[in-house]
Design an enzyme around this catalytic site. Sequence first.
Site, mmCIF file in Angstrom:
data_model
loop_
_atom_site.group_PDB
_atom_site.id
_atom_site.type_symbol
_atom_site.label_atom_id
_atom_site.label_comp_id
_atom_site.label_asym_id
_atom_site.label_seq_id
_atom_site.Cartn_x
_atom_site.Cartn_y
_atom_site.Cartn_z
ATOM 1 N N GLY A 12 0.816 -1.206 0.000
ATOM 2 C CA GLY A 12 0.000 0.000 0.000
ATOM 3 C C GLY A 12 0.847 1.251 0.000
ATOM 4 O O GLY A 12 2.004 1.255 -0.431
ATOM 5 N N GLU A 67 5.445 -3.370 1.333
ATOM 6 C CA GLU A 67 5.819 -2.871 0.015
ATOM 7 C C GLU A 67 5.153 -1.524 -0.147
ATOM 8 O O GLU A 67 3.919 -1.416 -0.127
ATOM 9 C CB GLU A 67 5.367 -3.833 -1.080
ATOM 10 C CG GLU A 67 5.740 -3.368 -2.482
ATOM 11 C CD GLU A 67 4.903 -4.029 -3.547
ATOM 12 O OE1 GLU A 67 4.363 -3.312 -4.403
ATOM 13 O OE2 GLU A 67 4.793 -5.265 -3.529
ATOM 14 N N CYS A 80 2.582 -1.019 -8.874
ATOM 15 C CA CYS A 80 3.672 -0.620 -7.990
ATOM 16 C C CYS A 80 4.983 -0.496 -8.748
ATOM 17 O O CYS A 80 5.909 0.174 -8.279
ATOM 18 C CB CYS A 80 3.819 -1.607 -6.841
ATOM 19 S SG CYS A 80 3.902 -3.331 -7.352
#
Length: 506
Positions: A245, A269, A306
């Site tokens: 997140g 992460e 991401c």
Amino acid sequence: MPTVPNIIAGESITSDTTFQNSPVTGETPTSIAAGSVEIVSQAAKAAAEAFATYGRSSTAERSAFLRAIADEIEARGDALTAAGVSETGLPEARLQGERGRTTGQLRLFADYIETGDHLDLRHDEALPNREPLPRPDLRLMQRPIGPVAVFGASNFPLAFSTAGGDTASALAAGCPVVVKGHPAHPVTAGLVAEAITAAVKSCKLHPGTFSQVNDGGQGNGGADSRAIGAALVQAPHIKAVGFTGSLTGGRALFDLACARPDPIPFFGELGSVNPVFVLNHAAQENASDLAKGWIASLTMGGGQFCTNPGIVVIASEFSHSFVTAAMREISQQPAPTMLTEGIAAAYRKGTETLAATAKVARLATGSESSEARDACATIFLVKASDLISKPKLMHEVFGPSGIICVVSSDDEMQAVARAFDGQLTATMHMQDDDVDQARSLLPLLEDRAGRVLFNGWPTGVEVASAMMHGGPWPASTNASATSVGTLSIRRWLRPISYQNMPESLS
């Protein structure tokens, strides 16, 4: 009665407070039973009870369980796809592929633990006649750490959420799991929770092996989502946490994990801009094609990955063709639907902040939209000296936004590389004639990224034994850990050494 309950140790738990999901398609929202601090405590206690047996189950039992989960997910395939499309706005093909990734990694871990490689077995035989002192018999193996908390991610409703990589690897290790479902896709998460619960029952495991707590419905009269997350991280029975997140949310939970009376590992992460360095000969020969590839990667999935390549670094003398092609490509991009209205609003705020920053030029945008949940793809241009002097420009803007940074020399390109914080990925596009330039740049990228790519794009993380999906802070909270691939199981294991253990106990 709410349609989507909390699933706690095999039981459907409702609550007095409900909230609704936010479907993209205009469908009637679904009611969700809000989670609570009390429900978190119930789930954590059940996980601790389950650990007494599940933590000592055989690899054969756990492998069968993981494969059963995959089968149950596939049995719900059409319903999962429909729910995911409705809640996230992601296309059907993307969600079908993500479902395959989810079941594939469950089966990968089933195969992996059957090899026994995760146990890292070591044996130093006794040397009773060694002088001046004898050596005892020593045996070492990895054992499960205990109940694990997993936070579902917004951008991968299947592969990084309820039955995603964190859950799959923790269950493979022998750790019961308590998931906090993400509020962006609670119906999808509920269906996956049903699948895991069905597998728990069919494999005759302790029901506390898996639980899922819904979000608190913040803004809908429910308990504050942050309070539920905090309670999960601080629950005494939880022994480790997996999180994917935002940097802000992850840091807050990481600090709570460290502040416990018994600090626990927090594998988060967080943010990353995943810089791309286009070396000189590659830029001279392939600038236009590289620009097309960059825009395709930058805008894939609405830029909500991401590993989105947020910054490209290229020499000014070769940048004209790259910039021209990038502007042309971005102008043809439709306005993507973002995962939530909140994410869309944060993206718009982030791009406006970039546009308002001195010496940063907005080059071009994609299609505009009046819908609150839609975004507008945007690229910017900045000089190296300004990027280095304004570290905020290197912070992630989650969505289809990118920066082209022009440098005046190899030395300046290296200076830009040194200015980056930790990243999930760093990429070099190069040709054979660029090898000297690449050799000077590579150590800098190794120090800052968990994965270094050559002549490719970082969007796309292979689930494999040699994959590293993590990096130095702030990309993740532990630079030695990966959240993708078979190595990720090591997060949920701890080594135990047995000295002079009788054969009768082994």
